[in-house]
Design a protein around this motif. Structure first.
Motif, PDB file in Angstrom:
ATOM      1  N   TRP B  13       1.011  -1.139   0.013  1.00  0.00           N
ATOM      2  CA  TRP B  13       0.013  -0.117   0.266  1.00  0.00           C
ATOM      3  C   TRP B  13       0.759   1.501   0.394  1.00  0.00           C
ATOM      4  O   TRP B  13       0.627   2.417  -0.773  1.00  0.00           O
ATOM      5  CB  TRP B  13      -0.510  -0.131   1.631  1.00  0.00           C
ATOM      6  CG  TRP B  13      -2.060   0.992   1.727  1.00  0.00           C
ATOM      7  CD1 TRP B  13      -1.459   2.060   2.402  1.00  0.00           C
ATOM      8  CD2 TRP B  13      -3.319   1.458   1.089  1.00  0.00           C
ATOM      9  NE1 TRP B  13      -2.544   2.830   2.524  1.00  0.00           N
ATOM     10  CE2 TRP B  13      -4.002   2.737   1.973  1.00  0.00           C
ATOM     11  CE3 TRP B  13      -3.940   0.951   0.180  1.00  0.00           C
ATOM     12  CZ2 TRP B  13      -4.768   3.323   1.879  1.00  0.00           C
ATOM     13  CZ3 TRP B  13      -4.711   1.644   0.342  1.00  0.00           C
ATOM     14  CH2 TRP B  13      -4.412   2.786   0.663  1.00  0.00           C
ATOM     15  N   ARG B  75      -1.040  -6.937  -5.508  1.00  0.00           N
ATOM     16  CA  ARG B  75      -1.520  -7.679  -5.875  1.00  0.00           C
ATOM     17  C   ARG B  75      -0.469  -8.672  -6.224  1.00  0.00           C
ATOM     18  O   ARG B  75      -0.693 -10.706  -5.515  1.00  0.00           O
ATOM     19  CB  ARG B  75      -2.548  -7.388  -7.593  1.00  0.00           C
ATOM     20  CG  ARG B  75      -3.324  -6.511  -7.297  1.00  0.00           C
ATOM     21  CD  ARG B  75      -4.318  -7.188  -6.522  1.00  0.00           C
ATOM     22  NE  ARG B  75      -5.683  -6.352  -6.933  1.00  0.00           N
ATOM     23  CZ  ARG B  75      -6.742  -6.163  -5.678  1.00  0.00           C
ATOM     24  NH1 ARG B  75      -6.828  -7.198  -4.875  1.00  0.00           N
ATOM     25  NH2 ARG B  75      -7.651  -5.551  -6.260  1.00  0.00           N
TER      26      ARG B  75
ATOM     27  N   ASN C  36       0.808  -3.980   7.938  1.00  0.00           N
ATOM     28  CA  ASN C  36       0.284  -4.256   6.869  1.00  0.00           C
ATOM     29  C   ASN C  36       1.122  -5.834   6.763  1.00  0.00           C
ATOM     30  O   ASN C  36      -0.337  -6.598   6.490  1.00  0.00           O
ATOM     31  CB  ASN C  36       1.116  -3.995   5.824  1.00  0.00           C
ATOM     32  CG  ASN C  36       0.934  -3.960   3.982  1.00  0.00           C
ATOM     33  OD1 ASN C  36      -0.815  -3.719   3.729  1.00  0.00           O
ATOM     34  ND2 ASN C  36       0.935  -4.711   3.263  1.00  0.00           N
ATOM     35  N   GLU C  40      -1.534  -9.661   6.289  1.00  0.00           N
ATOM     36  CA  GLU C  40      -2.034 -10.054   5.356  1.00  0.00           C
ATOM     37  C   GLU C  40      -1.298 -11.762   5.446  1.00  0.00           C
ATOM     38  O   GLU C  40      -2.098 -12.091   5.712  1.00  0.00           O
ATOM     39  CB  GLU C  40      -0.687 -10.008   4.433  1.00  0.00           C
ATOM     40  CG  GLU C  40      -0.209  -8.334   3.035  1.00  0.00           C
ATOM     41  CD  GLU C  40       0.866  -8.341   2.193  1.00  0.00           C
ATOM     42  OE1 GLU C  40       0.379  -7.322   1.647  1.00  0.00           O
ATOM     43  OE2 GLU C  40       1.292  -9.491   2.350  1.00  0.00           O
ATOM     44  N   TRP C  48      -3.649  -3.912   3.451  1.00  0.00           N
ATOM     45  CA  TRP C  48      -4.803  -2.670   3.222  1.00  0.00           C
ATOM     46  C   TRP C  48      -4.850  -2.529   1.869  1.00  0.00           C
ATOM     47  O   TRP C  48      -6.292  -1.753   1.485  1.00  0.00           O
ATOM     48  CB  TRP C  48      -3.728  -1.506   3.775  1.00  0.00           C
ATOM     49  CG  TRP C  48      -2.905  -2.049   5.320  1.00  0.00           C
ATOM     50  CD1 TRP C  48      -3.689  -1.351   6.185  1.00  0.00           C
ATOM     51  CD2 TRP C  48      -1.989  -0.714   5.652  1.00  0.00           C
ATOM     52  NE1 TRP C  48      -3.102  -1.430   7.056  1.00  0.00           N
ATOM     53  CE2 TRP C  48      -1.992  -1.119   7.157  1.00  0.00           C
ATOM     54  CE3 TRP C  48      -0.921  -0.572   5.096  1.00  0.00           C
ATOM     55  CZ2 TRP C  48      -0.943  -0.651   8.280  1.00  0.00           C
ATOM     56  CZ3 TRP C  48      -0.194   0.136   5.996  1.00  0.00           C
ATOM     57  CH2 TRP C  48       0.037  -0.132   7.201  1.00  0.00           C
ATOM     58  N   TYR C  49      -4.276  -2.637   1.117  1.00  0.00           N
ATOM     59  CA  TYR C  49      -4.606  -2.534  -0.463  1.00  0.00           C
ATOM     60  C   TYR C  49      -6.483  -3.582  -1.079  1.00  0.00           C
ATOM     61  O   TYR C  49      -7.252  -2.620  -1.786  1.00  0.00           O
ATOM     62  CB  TYR C  49      -3.175  -3.714  -1.660  1.00  0.00           C
ATOM     63  CG  TYR C  49      -3.014  -2.476  -2.704  1.00  0.00           C
ATOM     64  CD1 TYR C  49      -2.899  -1.016  -3.752  1.00  0.00           C
ATOM     65  CD2 TYR C  49      -3.904  -3.304  -3.880  1.00  0.00           C
ATOM     66  CE1 TYR C  49      -3.013  -1.303  -4.385  1.00  0.00           C
ATOM     67  CE2 TYR C  49      -3.621  -2.983  -4.517  1.00  0.00           C
ATOM     68  CZ  TYR C  49      -3.348  -1.646  -5.570  1.00  0.00           C
ATOM     69  OH  TYR C  49      -2.857  -1.522  -7.095  1.00  0.00           O
ATOM     70  N   GLN C  50      -5.920  -4.814  -0.556  1.00  0.00           N
ATOM     71  CA  GLN C  50      -6.938  -5.305  -1.063  1.00  0.00           C
ATOM     72  C   GLN C  50      -8.118  -4.271  -0.122  1.00  0.00           C
ATOM     73  O   GLN C  50      -9.145  -4.682   0.023  1.00  0.00           O
ATOM     74  CB  GLN C  50      -6.732  -6.744  -0.813  1.00  0.00           C
ATOM     75  CG  GLN C  50      -5.972  -6.965  -1.932  1.00  0.00           C
ATOM     76  CD  GLN C  50      -4.247  -7.170  -1.178  1.00  0.00           C
ATOM     77  OE1 GLN C  50      -4.125  -7.005  -0.334  1.00  0.00           O
ATOM     78  NE2 GLN C  50      -2.609  -7.002  -2.233  1.00  0.00           N
ATOM     79  N   GLU C  52      -8.925  -2.085   1.223  1.00  0.00           N
ATOM     80  CA  GLU C  52      -9.274  -0.639   0.622  1.00  0.00           C
ATOM     81  C   GLU C  52     -10.310  -1.052  -1.063  1.00  0.00           C
ATOM     82  O   GLU C  52     -11.289  -0.733  -1.280  1.00  0.00           O
ATOM     83  CB  GLU C  52      -8.172   0.839   0.558  1.00  0.00           C
ATOM     84  CG  GLU C  52      -8.488   1.623  -0.017  1.00  0.00           C
ATOM     85  CD  GLU C  52      -8.540   2.653   1.138  1.00  0.00           C
ATOM     86  OE1 GLU C  52      -8.362   2.562   2.011  1.00  0.00           O
ATOM     87  OE2 GLU C  52      -9.232   3.947   0.017  1.00  0.00           O
ATOM     88  N   LEU C  53      -9.171  -1.353  -1.472  1.00  0.00           N
ATOM     89  CA  LEU C  53      -9.023  -1.490  -3.256  1.00  0.00           C
ATOM     90  C   LEU C  53     -11.093  -2.185  -4.000  1.00  0.00           C
ATOM     91  O   LEU C  53     -12.101  -2.568  -4.014  1.00  0.00           O
ATOM     92  CB  LEU C  53      -8.459  -2.216  -3.700  1.00  0.00           C
ATOM     93  CG  LEU C  53      -8.106  -0.319  -5.063  1.00  0.00           C
ATOM     94  CD1 LEU C  53      -7.156   0.207  -3.435  1.00  0.00           C
ATOM     95  CD2 LEU C  53      -7.433  -0.866  -5.374  1.00  0.00           C
TER      96      LEU C  53
END
Lengths: 140, 140, 140, 140
Positions: B13, B75, C36, C40, C48-50, C52-53
């Protein structure tokens, strides 16, 4: 003859590595800061953030090339001269000369493509951008 | 045929910008991490830090060039293949292919010179380094 | 007694400043990388990326506090032990102990709030997250 | 009443994460930049780099604590007000209030110890530093 655009960077302790010079990987970061500052200076304060969020225009990088001539240190401000050196149908190339105390520390070229930001799809730059950029293009 | 050296990077992130892909200026940083990891893997755990502090050998960068082929995201892990592509009298060039999920995201070349660290003066690499590096050089 | 979650960080030359230890401002960055990584590890690969998106869940930080006990260097991997130390109605606090070669280098606490990501509005964590987190909470 | 010292930071695209606000781990970095700038402003241009290399004085951090009140974005400059809030025998604490467009974005306290740099050993600050700092100390 146009005035050069020069972006000033305050190099600090935290930018330096144990060799007591700016870490190499900080230099592309500085270079991108200078390119973003070029946009801000020429678009009334708008940089990549405003282009993307307010106008749906992205300019992702497809290439960068840098030559490192002399170490960068916190002893002097880093003066990054930036100019567009080529404007293609859907791309723009910036050139850069970064100096400290008159000595060239690095130089580089950086090519970006214009995209529709939310589609990440190549596009021509809008006419107003082209009109701002075109007169500033110089090869050296 | 040698096994390729591949350094794995966990993209997160915090590496990403508002376009939701890794910020361009993070990619040279990743590339340098991969080159440092190459040294660690081939010198029994010693990277730039140990070379400089324990052996007084520096390898500052004089050039880098990168082409960005596809966005990098959190990803997938970023798999950075690194190899020495040229060993000169006093310099070394590394080449890199960085992939996510099989797709090439960027490639690049990076040239360093060997210096006496505390004098920042060019030198030939010591024989033991040359012996380790020379058999691994390949042009592509 | 649960196995501790430990995230390993490869500290490098580029993380260090001229004092030849990791620059202080890199340490909160490492700490966030470890948090983070905790997500995971406990959400099947999603950080955090997944969140959020893919799930419209944000967890912005409202507080962090760190005590630095010993310098961090590239001589050893940095082992960051992370655990949730408090789960509130709409917040979560993580605690951390980061060690190199058995020595505590820093410790810290970090508080985040759960938000609806695209509204940046406080929310309770979804039941599935709460079920994963609750059994792992320990005060020390 | 003294004029406050305010360090201005240009927040950019590259400082932001996919939530389109400055990534949390960038904020301690900004805070340290502001503290280094405070030294530069009060020591005739000398920051951590010159203190360490020219005067053999280090000021490593032993503690930091930050509260995040509002997101930081590239829409406004980040104005970091910094002041020494405590001067101990061998330590100094800085306080900070960082604002954008008048809104407090974060506040924090940061404690450093004075060390003989090449020995990493605690020392009292030299008299000239103490004379510069002491009159500027204020608790809020």
């Amino acid at each position: 003859m146009l005035d050069p655009f020069i972006h000033e960077i305050r190099v600090t302790w935290g930018d330096c590595d144990p060799a007591r010079i700016a870490y190499t990987a900080r230099l592309p970061w500085f270079a991108l800061d200078a390119i973003n500052a070029w946009w801000e200076a020429h678009l009334g304060g708008d940089g990549w953030y405003q282009l993307e969020l307010d106008r749906n225009i992205g300019t992702p990088f497809v290439h960068l090339s840098m030559d490192f001539r002399a170490p960068v240190t916190p002893r002097h401000r880093l003066m990054c001269e930036v100019w567009p050196s080529r404007l293609g149908e859907t791309s723009i190339t910036f050139s850069m000369l970064a100096r400290q105390d008159g000595t060239v520390c690095f130089e580089g070229t950086f090519t970006c493509v214009f995209v529709i930001a939310d589609q990440f799809k190549s596009q021509r730059p809008p006419a107003d951008l082209r009109e701002i950029i075109a007169p500033l293009v110089r090869s050296v």
